[in-house]
Structures are given as structure tokens and as C-alpha cells.
Design an enzyme around this catalytic site. Structure first.
Site, short mmCIF file in Angstrom:
data_model
loop_
_atom_site.label_atom_id
_atom_site.label_comp_id
_atom_site.label_asym_id
_atom_site.label_seq_id
_atom_site.Cartn_x
_atom_site.Cartn_y
_atom_site.Cartn_z
N HIS A 1 0.85 -1.20 0.00
CA HIS A 1 0.00 0.00 0.00
C HIS A 1 0.88 1.25 0.00
O HIS A 1 0.65 2.21 0.74
CB HIS A 1 -0.95 -0.01 1.20
CG HIS A 1 -1.90 -1.18 1.21
ND1 HIS A 1 -3.12 -1.16 0.56
CD2 HIS A 1 -1.79 -2.40 1.76
CE1 HIS A 1 -3.71 -2.32 0.72
NE2 HIS A 1 -2.93 -3.10 1.44
N TYR B 1 3.80 -5.02 9.64
CA TYR B 1 3.68 -3.56 9.59
C TYR B 1 4.84 -2.92 10.36
O TYR B 1 5.41 -1.92 9.93
CB TYR B 1 2.37 -3.10 10.21
CG TYR B 1 1.12 -3.37 9.41
CD1 TYR B 1 1.12 -4.20 8.29
CD2 TYR B 1 -0.09 -2.80 9.77
CE1 TYR B 1 -0.03 -4.45 7.57
CE2 TYR B 1 -1.25 -3.04 9.05
CZ TYR B 1 -1.22 -3.87 7.96
OH TYR B 1 -2.36 -4.10 7.24
#
Length: 363
Positions: A67, A335
Site C-alpha cells: 500500500h 507492519y
């Protein structure tokens, strides 16, 4: 008083103390080695997942490993109090909670054209008045392709571009899907999915299940989604071959006023799977409209408030807990790895820390 120990006894005691300390250090090192994958090279680790994301898309210094292409948004959540019976998270008390969000498309290339993928994502960080935060990342698809971190990694491996063609090997992709029948629901959705013209008209699903707890300690498994009020195409930002039309469309819409979504919370019933993001819950499950998401303005991600936020789905306030979905801890760990890589790179980029020059065009 206790008599003093003789010199040999003192030496023996010291040796025993040192042996204990060395043993404790060895155990700690072994634990970190196992977690990091150093002592188990074939064990799936966050590093291996993020390395594979880089292998698939390339490495772009200072950007998220997935992303990567996105835009910051700022606004608030206006709760109507309807979810308070199920969660005592402060965000669900009647009133307003400020937030910083981010829209994005999947993939690690921050210069990919918006039309390259049909999926859009929405990430939000709610800042409660009591200092606690709720962070969530959602996608514009009703199910996830796979249900485990290992299967996600295997999917990435199968989709790694062949150096000779620059594209994934169709045989490897087909073999992966044949070995993973749980991908059927996602593949059925993907066959009809088309890249949308706007972030503003998309539904965004949590995909993973979570658990709400109320003031009495009652637990309720839930999933949620953001449902937009905007349904029209409304903008010509995507015309003329603009590869960045999503950001243009968003800015154009917000220049005319705030954008709104409704936070719909679906309540699970006994037997509904909470550990498998490939399976939807039955359509007749009770759904609560918990309030309205209001987005007021947008900023570039290179300098905006979302740049330095890790939208870790396990940053949760009191009243919201993780479910038994194995993707949640894997997402959180990956993440974190991606965040450490990109923030370290930002500090060493030439010029300013926020400068992300585009790579030179290749023939």
C-alpha cells in the site's frame, strides 16, 4: 552474625552466580533468535514476508512495503452511541473523535497507476480523549484470499515476477490456487471487480474479526465496514490518462465539502468463524450503524500527518480486542518491520527526510 565465607567458597559462589547469568542470557538470546528466525531459517518471520513484498514490487526507499501509494485524510468520527451496548471504547460514546486516515492502493510501487489494481484501502487512527487509540486498516473487498500467514507468504512467492518476462509465472499462480481452495470466494469477487474511479464511493471491510467488550464484561465477536454516502462517479479526474486520478478525484470532492461513511458493525452468532477471513458471515446477521465517519481535507502522504503512522490493527482501545484470527498478529508484526525500514531510510535520503524522487525512467 553469619560467619564470612572462605576464599574458595566465595569463588565457588561467584562462579555459580556467573553461570546463572550466562544461562539466563543464553535463554534470552535463544528466544530472540527463534522469534527473529535466526535459529530456524525456514520459519516464517515478519522479515521474510516483507522481504518477499520487496522481491515482488521492488524497494522504494522511505515508502511502505505494501500500500505504498496513498494520500492522507483528516476528519472525525461522530458516534451516535448505538454501539455502546457492545463496547465501552470511548470512541463509541456519543460525540466526536478526531482521526487521521489514509487511502491507498495495494502494492509496493508508489508510482503505480491507480488503474493497475481493483482494490482500494482505508486506514484510520482514532485519537480518543482518554489518550487511547484505535487503529484499523480496511480493504474494498468482502473477503481476504487466504486465511493464514503462511498461505499469504506462499501466494506472494507464487506471484513473484519472472525476471525474463517481468510478470508472474501463470503456472505457479495456477498451482497455488489449486492448492488453496479457500481462495475461491476471493477469486469469484476478483473476476468481476474493476478499478473504481474514486476512493469516496467504495465500501471498506475490516475482513478480520475482532471482539467488543462492554462495561459488564460481555464479549461479542464483530466485523465492521465503512459504507459511503457518495455513490456517483461525480468527477472527471480519471479522464485523460491521469495515472494519479484517485488523489485528484478526492481533492476535487473535498473542495466541495466533507465526505461521509457509515460505520456498520456486524454481530457474529455462535458458530460464525472468527479465525478465517476468507469466509463471509451470513447476510442475516444483525448490523448496527455506530456513527458517521466525516473526512474534511486531504494532504500529500510525503508531508501529511499520516506519513509517520503505522496503522497496526492491534493498536486497540479498552473495549475492542483481537479475535483468534492468525492474520492479525502477522499483520501487526509485518507492519512494524515495514515501518522500521521506511523510517530508517527516510532519515538517510538525500535532501530532506520527506523527499521521495521518482526513479529515472528506464527504456
Amino acid at each position: 552474625m553469619q560467619e564470612e565465607l572462605s576464599a574458595p567458597e566465595r569463588r565457588k559462589g561467584n562462579m555459580g552466580s556467573w553461570a546463572l547469568i550466562v544461562a539466563v542470557i543464553a535463554l534470552v538470546v535463544a528466544a530472540f533468535g527463534y522469534v527473529g528466525g535466526w535459529l530456524a531459517p525456514h520459519r516464517l518471520t515478519p522479515k521474510r514476508i516483507v522481504d518477499q513484498l520487496q522481491d515482488n514490487a521492488g524497494t522504494f526507499a522511505g515508502y511502505r512495503r505494501n500500500h505504498a501509494k496513498g494520500v492522507c485524510v483528516v476528519g472525525y468520527f461522530q458516534s451516535n452511541g448505538q454501539a455502546q451496548a457492545y463496547s465501552d471504547a470511548q470512541v463509541f460514546a456519543p460525540g466526536r473523535t478526531p482521526l487521521v486516515g489514509r487511502f491507498a492502493i495495494p502494492g509496493g510501487n508508489p508510482y503505480a497507476p491507480d488503474s493497475s489494481v481493483p482494490i482500494r484501502s482505508m486506514a484510520l487512527r482514532f485519537a480518543q480523549a482518554n489518550g487511547q487509540q484505535w487503529r484499523t486498516g480496511m480493504n474494498s473487498m468482502p473477503v481476504f484470499p487466504v486465511s493464514t500467514p503462511q498461505a499469504f507468504y506462499d501466494q506472494l512467492k507464487a506471484q513473484q515476477p519472472d525476471p525474463a518476462t517481468g510478470k508472474p509465472d501463470p503456472a505457479k499462480v495456477a498451482a497455488f490456487f489449486a492448492a488453496h481452495p479457500e481462495t475461491a470466494a476471493f477469486r469469484a469477487w476478483a473476476k468481476t471487480a474493476k478499478p473504481s474511479a474514486s476512493f469516496a464511493t467504495e465500501n471498506y471491510w475490516s475482513l478480520d474479526a475482532f471482539v467488543f467488550t462492554n462495561s459488564a464484561g460481555k464479549r461479542q465477536a464483530v466485523r465492521w465496514r465503512m459504507v459511503p454516502e457518495a455513490t456517483d462517479t461525480g468527477s472527471d479526474a480519471g479522464s485523460g490518462g491521469n495515472p494519479d486520478y484517485l488523489a485528484s478525484d478526492l481533492a476535487q470532492r473535498l473542495s466541495q465539502g466533507p465526505l461521509h461513511w457509515h460505520l456498520l458493525v456486524t454481530l457474529a452468532q455462535p458458530g460464525d468463524p472468527t479465525h478465517d477471513a476468507t469466509k463471509e458471515w451470513p447476510a442475516d446477521r444483525q448490523t448496527i450503524d455506530a456513527g458517521t465517519l466525516v473526512l474534511e481535507h486531504t494532504e500529500p502522504q510525503e508531508s501529511g500527518p499520516c506519513r509517520d503512522i503505522n496503522y497496526d490493527p492491534l493498536v486497540l482501545p479498552d473495549g475492542i480486542e483481537a479475535s483468534d484470527d492468525p492474520l492479525l498478529p502477522a499483520r501487526s508484526a509485518a507492519y512494524a518491520d515495514s515501518y522500521l525500514r521506511r523510517t530508517s531510510e527516510e532519515a538517510h535520503l538525500p535532501g530532506a527526510a520527506v523527499a521521495h524522487p521518482k526513479p529515472e525512467a528506464k527504456p
